[in-house]
Design a protein around this motif. Sequence first.
Motif, mmCIF file in Angstrom:
data_model
loop_
_atom_site.group_PDB
_atom_site.id
_atom_site.type_symbol
_atom_site.label_atom_id
_atom_site.label_comp_id
_atom_site.label_asym_id
_atom_site.label_seq_id
_atom_site.Cartn_x
_atom_site.Cartn_y
_atom_site.Cartn_z
ATOM 1 N N SER A 135 0.801 -1.221 0.000
ATOM 2 C CA SER A 135 0.000 0.000 0.000
ATOM 3 C C SER A 135 0.835 1.274 0.000
ATOM 4 C CB SER A 135 -0.958 0.009 1.201
ATOM 5 O OG SER A 135 -0.257 -0.112 2.414
ATOM 6 N N ALA A 136 2.156 1.172 0.157
ATOM 7 C CA ALA A 136 3.023 2.354 0.056
ATOM 8 C C ALA A 136 4.471 1.897 -0.064
ATOM 9 C CB ALA A 136 2.866 3.263 1.267
ATOM 10 N N VAL A 137 5.224 2.582 -0.916
ATOM 11 C CA VAL A 137 6.660 2.314 -1.084
ATOM 12 C C VAL A 137 7.425 3.575 -0.714
ATOM 13 C CG1 VAL A 137 8.496 1.679 -2.678
ATOM 14 C CG2 VAL A 137 6.234 0.613 -2.895
ATOM 15 N N ASP A 138 8.298 3.466 0.291
ATOM 16 C CA ASP A 138 9.097 4.596 0.750
ATOM 17 C C ASP A 138 10.503 4.513 0.165
ATOM 18 O OD1 ASP A 138 6.936 5.447 2.114
ATOM 19 O OD2 ASP A 138 7.737 5.117 4.128
ATOM 20 N N PRO A 139 11.201 5.657 0.069
ATOM 21 C CA PRO A 139 12.451 5.682 -0.697
ATOM 22 C C PRO A 139 13.687 5.127 -0.014
ATOM 23 C CG PRO A 139 11.937 7.873 0.143
ATOM 24 C CD PRO A 139 10.754 7.004 0.462
ATOM 25 N N ALA A 140 13.727 5.088 1.324
ATOM 26 C CA ALA A 140 15.031 4.841 1.946
ATOM 27 C C ALA A 140 14.913 4.116 3.282
ATOM 28 C CB ALA A 140 15.756 6.173 2.147
ATOM 29 N N LEU A 141 16.078 3.653 3.759
ATOM 30 C CA LEU A 141 16.254 3.131 5.113
ATOM 31 C C LEU A 141 17.231 4.043 5.852
ATOM 32 C CD1 LEU A 141 16.797 -0.670 4.361
ATOM 33 C CD2 LEU A 141 14.702 0.371 5.232
ATOM 34 N N ASP A 142 17.076 4.155 7.178
ATOM 35 C CA ASP A 142 18.069 4.913 7.936
ATOM 36 C C ASP A 142 19.240 4.002 8.289
ATOM 37 O OD1 ASP A 142 17.313 3.346 10.095
ATOM 38 O OD2 ASP A 142 16.233 4.950 11.123
ATOM 39 N N ASP A 143 20.180 4.508 9.085
ATOM 40 C CA ASP A 143 21.394 3.752 9.408
ATOM 41 C C ASP A 143 21.104 2.505 10.233
ATOM 42 O OD1 ASP A 143 22.918 5.593 8.039
ATOM 43 O OD2 ASP A 143 23.428 6.764 9.831
ATOM 44 N N ASN A 144 19.938 2.462 10.879
ATOM 45 C CA ASN A 144 19.568 1.301 11.686
ATOM 46 C C ASN A 144 18.679 0.320 10.934
ATOM 47 O OD1 ASN A 144 20.936 2.253 14.008
ATOM 48 N ND2 ASN A 144 19.225 3.609 14.471
ATOM 49 N N GLY A 145 18.452 0.591 9.646
ATOM 50 C CA GLY A 145 17.652 -0.314 8.838
ATOM 51 C C GLY A 145 16.162 -0.148 9.012
ATOM 52 N N TYR A 146 15.706 1.048 9.423
ATOM 53 C CA TYR A 146 14.288 1.328 9.542
ATOM 54 C C TYR A 146 13.815 2.200 8.382
ATOM 55 C CZ TYR A 146 14.498 -0.658 14.225
ATOM 56 O OH TYR A 146 14.665 -1.521 15.272
ATOM 57 N N ILE A 147 12.559 2.016 8.002
ATOM 58 C CA ILE A 147 12.011 2.689 6.824
ATOM 59 C C ILE A 147 11.823 4.185 7.098
ATOM 60 C CG2 ILE A 147 10.075 2.756 5.205
ATOM 61 C CD1 ILE A 147 9.529 -0.186 5.937
ATOM 62 N N VAL A 148 12.232 5.004 6.131
ATOM 63 C CA VAL A 148 12.055 6.456 6.201
ATOM 64 C C VAL A 148 11.223 6.912 5.008
ATOM 65 C CG1 VAL A 148 13.230 8.685 6.240
ATOM 66 C CG2 VAL A 148 14.276 6.709 7.382
ATOM 67 N N PRO A 149 10.097 7.650 5.209
ATOM 68 C CA PRO A 149 9.585 8.122 6.503
ATOM 69 C C PRO A 149 8.887 7.059 7.340
ATOM 70 C CG PRO A 149 8.114 8.813 4.755
ATOM 71 C CD PRO A 149 9.296 8.174 4.076
ATOM 72 N N GLY A 150 8.398 5.992 6.746
ATOM 73 C CA GLY A 150 7.822 4.880 7.502
ATOM 74 C C GLY A 150 6.719 5.294 8.442
ATOM 75 N N LEU A 151 6.706 4.644 9.622
ATOM 76 C CA LEU A 151 5.722 4.984 10.649
ATOM 77 C C LEU A 151 6.209 4.666 12.052
ATOM 78 C CD1 LEU A 151 4.583 1.966 11.403
ATOM 79 C CD2 LEU A 151 3.066 2.352 9.489
ATOM 80 N N GLY A 152 7.429 4.141 12.181
ATOM 81 C CA GLY A 152 7.930 3.702 13.476
ATOM 82 C C GLY A 152 7.905 2.192 13.570
ATOM 83 N N ASP A 153 7.850 1.674 14.782
ATOM 84 C CA ASP A 153 7.828 0.229 15.020
ATOM 85 C C ASP A 153 6.382 -0.250 15.034
ATOM 86 O OD1 ASP A 153 7.710 -2.333 16.502
ATOM 87 O OD2 ASP A 153 9.863 -2.012 16.774
ATOM 88 N N ALA A 154 5.972 -0.966 14.001
ATOM 89 C CA ALA A 154 4.577 -1.393 13.869
ATOM 90 C C ALA A 154 4.159 -2.308 15.015
ATOM 91 C CB ALA A 154 4.365 -2.084 12.526
ATOM 92 N N GLY A 155 5.039 -3.182 15.450
ATOM 93 C CA GLY A 155 4.704 -4.086 16.544
ATOM 94 C C GLY A 155 4.452 -3.347 17.846
ATOM 95 N N ASP A 156 5.321 -2.382 18.165
ATOM 96 C CA ASP A 156 5.149 -1.595 19.386
ATOM 97 C C ASP A 156 3.878 -0.758 19.327
ATOM 98 O OD1 ASP A 156 7.502 -2.676 20.239
ATOM 99 O OD2 ASP A 156 8.653 -0.817 20.210
ATOM 100 N N LEU A 157 3.610 -0.152 18.169
ATOM 101 C CA LEU A 157 2.430 0.696 18.036
ATOM 102 C C LEU A 157 1.137 -0.123 18.139
ATOM 103 C CD1 LEU A 157 3.706 2.993 15.166
ATOM 104 C CD2 LEU A 157 3.178 3.719 17.495
ATOM 105 N N ALA A 158 1.183 -1.358 17.687
ATOM 106 C CA ALA A 158 -0.006 -2.206 17.728
ATOM 107 C C ALA A 158 -0.218 -2.851 19.087
ATOM 108 C CB ALA A 158 0.073 -3.283 16.652
ATOM 109 N N PHE A 159 0.867 -3.252 19.770
ATOM 110 C CA PHE A 159 0.733 -4.088 20.961
ATOM 111 C C PHE A 159 1.506 -3.604 22.181
ATOM 112 C CE2 PHE A 159 0.138 -6.987 17.281
ATOM 113 C CZ PHE A 159 -1.180 -7.333 17.535
ATOM 114 N N GLY A 160 2.206 -2.475 22.073
ATOM 115 C CA GLY A 160 2.992 -1.975 23.189
ATOM 116 C C GLY A 160 4.452 -2.368 23.078
#
Length: 219
Positions: free
Chosen positions: A189-214
Motif C-alpha cells: 500500500s506504500a513504497v518509501d524511498p530509503a532506510l536509515d542507518d539502523n535499517g528502519y524505513i524512512v519516513p515509515g511509521l515507526g515500530d509497527a509491533g510496538d504501536l499495535a501491541f505496546g
Amino acid sequence: MIVHNIALQNSVLNTFISELREVTVQKDSMRFRRNIERIGEILSYEMSKTFQYNNQTITTPLGASTIPLIDNDIVLCSILRAGVPLHNGLLNYFDTAENAFISAYRHHLKNPESFEIIVEYLACPDLEGKTLILADPMIATGQSLRATFEALQPFGTPKHIHLVAVIGAQEGIDFVSEHFPDDTHLWISAVDPALDDNGYIVPGLGDAGDLAFGKKLQH
C-alpha cells in the motif's frame, strides 16, 4: 517479482495510510491495529482479482444462481507479532484459508546497525501446490521475509506465492525480489524511498509491533 503498489491510484486507502503514519493518531493502538486490518482487506480484494475461479451453482429460496468462486487452496502465513492485525484483515476476506504463523525478529549484535534474523516459532500446514500468502506489515531490509521463506521450505512448494505488506522501502523490495521466485506477487500500500542507518524505513511509521501491541523488552 511482480509489484502491485496500490497507492499509485488514489483511493480511501490513502486515509488509512495517513492515520498509520500520523504521530498523533497512531498513539491510539486500537485504531492503529484496525487501520492495518482494513489495509489487509483492501489488498485482499485487489489480490483476489488474480486468483483462479470455478463456476458453482448456489441454491436460493427462489431458484438457483451460478457464481464464479475462488478455486485456490490458500494458506495465510503471518510474521509475529506485527503481522497479526494484517493477518486478521486477510482472514476477513479469505475466511476458509488455512493458517500459519512464524516468529522472526531482529537480534542486534554489537551495535544497532548490525543484526541477524532469528526464527524461534513456526506452525504451518502442508504448502505443496497451494497458494501461499505471506504477510509482513513492514518490508525494511527484507531479511525477515527471506528468513521466513527459507523456514517454510520443508513444508512443500507452493503453486503461487503472494506477499502482502503495508509499507516497504525500495531497498528491501529489491532484496526480496532477488530471493523469491520471479512469478511472486507483492501487494503493497506504500513504497518509501530509503532506510536509515539502523535499517528502519524512512519516513515509515515507526515500530509497527510496538504501536499495535505496546513496547517489548529487548533480549
